[in-house]
Design a protein around this motif. Sequence first.
Motif, short mmCIF file in Angstrom:
data_model
loop_
_atom_site.label_atom_id
_atom_site.label_comp_id
_atom_site.label_asym_id
_atom_site.label_seq_id
_atom_site.Cartn_x
_atom_site.Cartn_y
_atom_site.Cartn_z
N ASN A 100 0.76 -1.53 -0.18
CA ASN A 100 0.34 -0.11 -0.13
C ASN A 100 1.10 1.35 -0.08
OD1 ASN A 100 -2.47 0.68 -0.04
ND2 ASN A 100 -2.76 0.77 2.05
N GLY A 101 0.83 2.12 -1.01
CA GLY A 101 1.07 3.87 -1.12
C GLY A 101 2.54 3.05 -1.79
N GLU A 102 2.66 2.48 -2.21
CA GLU A 102 4.09 1.76 -3.30
C GLU A 102 3.66 2.92 -4.22
OE1 GLU A 102 7.90 -0.76 -1.74
OE2 GLU A 102 5.77 -1.80 -2.03
N LYS A 117 1.12 5.72 -7.32
CA LYS A 117 1.48 5.11 -6.45
C LYS A 117 0.31 4.70 -6.08
CE LYS A 117 3.40 8.87 -3.81
NZ LYS A 117 3.91 9.53 -1.90
N LEU A 118 0.03 3.25 -5.17
CA LEU A 118 -0.76 2.31 -5.36
C LEU A 118 -1.15 2.10 -4.19
CD1 LEU A 118 -2.22 -0.29 -7.47
CD2 LEU A 118 -0.49 -1.41 -5.78
N TYR A 119 -2.98 2.56 -3.76
CA TYR A 119 -3.47 1.89 -3.02
C TYR A 119 -4.56 1.42 -2.61
CZ TYR A 119 -0.93 6.86 -1.60
OH TYR A 119 -0.07 7.64 -1.04
N ILE A 120 -4.36 0.37 -1.95
CA ILE A 120 -6.02 -0.66 -1.47
C ILE A 120 -6.89 -0.31 -0.72
CG2 ILE A 120 -6.15 -2.94 -0.98
CD1 ILE A 120 -2.61 -2.55 -1.81
N GLU A 121 -7.96 0.06 -1.64
CA GLU A 121 -8.93 0.42 -0.47
C GLU A 121 -10.81 -0.94 -0.15
OE1 GLU A 121 -9.94 3.92 -2.62
OE2 GLU A 121 -8.26 5.44 -1.41
N LYS A 122 -11.60 -0.26 -0.10
CA LYS A 122 -12.27 -1.57 0.09
C LYS A 122 -13.17 -1.43 -0.99
CE LYS A 122 -13.88 -0.70 4.36
NZ LYS A 122 -14.32 0.30 5.66
N SER A 123 -12.94 -0.47 -2.20
CA SER A 123 -13.73 -0.68 -3.38
C SER A 123 -13.13 -0.93 -4.64
CB SER A 123 -14.66 0.50 -3.64
OG SER A 123 -13.62 1.53 -3.50
N GLN A 128 -3.14 6.99 -7.27
CA GLN A 128 -2.52 8.21 -6.70
C GLN A 128 -1.65 8.48 -7.39
OE1 GLN A 128 -4.45 9.98 -4.28
NE2 GLN A 128 -3.90 11.88 -5.36
N PRO A 129 -1.73 10.02 -8.18
CA PRO A 129 -0.76 11.24 -8.58
C PRO A 129 0.02 11.79 -7.43
CG PRO A 129 -2.78 11.09 -9.98
CD PRO A 129 -2.96 10.36 -8.64
N ALA A 130 1.32 11.69 -7.89
CA ALA A 130 1.94 12.56 -7.33
C ALA A 130 2.14 13.66 -7.62
CB ALA A 130 3.33 12.15 -6.73
N ASN A 131 0.98 14.68 -7.97
CA ASN A 131 0.97 16.24 -8.33
C ASN A 131 -0.46 16.48 -7.26
OD1 ASN A 131 0.64 18.33 -9.75
ND2 ASN A 131 2.00 17.19 -11.07
N GLU A 132 -0.45 17.54 -7.00
CA GLU A 132 -1.97 17.38 -6.23
C GLU A 132 -2.85 17.85 -7.42
OE1 GLU A 132 -1.10 21.96 -4.13
OE2 GLU A 132 -0.25 20.13 -3.14
N SER A 133 -2.39 18.65 -8.76
CA SER A 133 -3.31 19.44 -9.74
C SER A 133 -3.38 18.18 -10.70
CB SER A 133 -2.36 20.41 -10.26
OG SER A 133 -1.47 19.43 -11.06
N ILE A 144 -6.10 -4.58 -12.68
CA ILE A 144 -4.88 -3.88 -13.42
C ILE A 144 -4.00 -5.35 -12.58
CG2 ILE A 144 -5.40 -1.32 -12.00
CD1 ILE A 144 -4.09 -2.44 -9.62
N GLN A 145 -2.92 -4.89 -13.22
CA GLN A 145 -1.53 -5.56 -12.82
C GLN A 145 -0.66 -5.07 -12.52
OE1 GLN A 145 -0.76 -8.20 -16.27
NE2 GLN A 145 1.37 -9.56 -14.77
N VAL A 146 0.31 -5.67 -11.66
CA VAL A 146 1.84 -4.65 -11.25
C VAL A 146 2.62 -4.99 -11.47
CG1 VAL A 146 2.93 -4.48 -9.22
CG2 VAL A 146 0.84 -4.12 -8.69
N LEU A 147 3.67 -4.60 -12.48
CA LEU A 147 3.97 -4.90 -13.48
C LEU A 147 5.81 -4.60 -13.05
CD1 LEU A 147 3.49 -3.48 -16.86
CD2 LEU A 147 3.07 -5.62 -15.84
N GLY A 148 6.27 -3.61 -11.50
CA GLY A 148 7.05 -3.88 -10.93
C GLY A 148 7.25 -2.27 -10.24
N LEU A 149 8.08 -1.96 -9.30
CA LEU A 149 8.44 -0.85 -8.79
C LEU A 149 9.40 -0.23 -8.82
CD1 LEU A 149 8.03 -2.94 -4.97
CD2 LEU A 149 6.35 -1.30 -6.68
N VAL A 150 9.87 0.97 -8.81
CA VAL A 150 10.88 1.64 -8.93
C VAL A 150 11.58 1.64 -7.70
CG1 VAL A 150 11.32 4.37 -8.96
CG2 VAL A 150 9.09 3.41 -9.69
#
Length: 161
Positions: A100-102, A117-123, A128-133, A144-150
């Motif tokens: 969660n959050g990676e 950024k990936l967050y697992i939620e109930k639904s 989540q982008p790291a850009n508030e705009s 979705i399918q996770v392919l890798g981590l930075v």
Amino acid sequence: MPEATSHFLFRRPNLPLAVAWEPLPADALADEAMTEIPLLGSVSAGLPIEACLDSASIHVPTRMVRRNTYALKVRGDSMIDCNIFDGDVIIIERQESAENGETAVVMINDQEVTLKKLYIEKSGVRLQPANESMAPIYLKNSDIQVLGLVMGVVRQGEMAA
């Protein structure tokens, strides 16, 4: 890509991505062994883009390479608050899951890829982008399918200073 103008940022473990990057000093790189890894194409840091594979390669310091390492060129500004910018090349460790959050490279519906950024939620999941705009993307787990981590960043030219 000419390594002489490349700057390498190594991810320090157990820190939020925004402050996890440690530049590898140029003098240390002079003696560092370099390893060639595949540069498989681009990843969107913005709206997801179609996954297209390239067959280029890039040389990176050996300490940035693990077992299943590859690189992707970043397109877009959605990860700027994590110090990942348009035009950077990110070093990815191939993994099929993320905590969660990676910050992960994620494939959506077997056709588009994005860096978020990936967050697992109930639904389902929130990308989540790291850009508030920019707004998050909400999807079902099955979409979705996770392919890798930075694990690192290669920055070219004057942006690296």
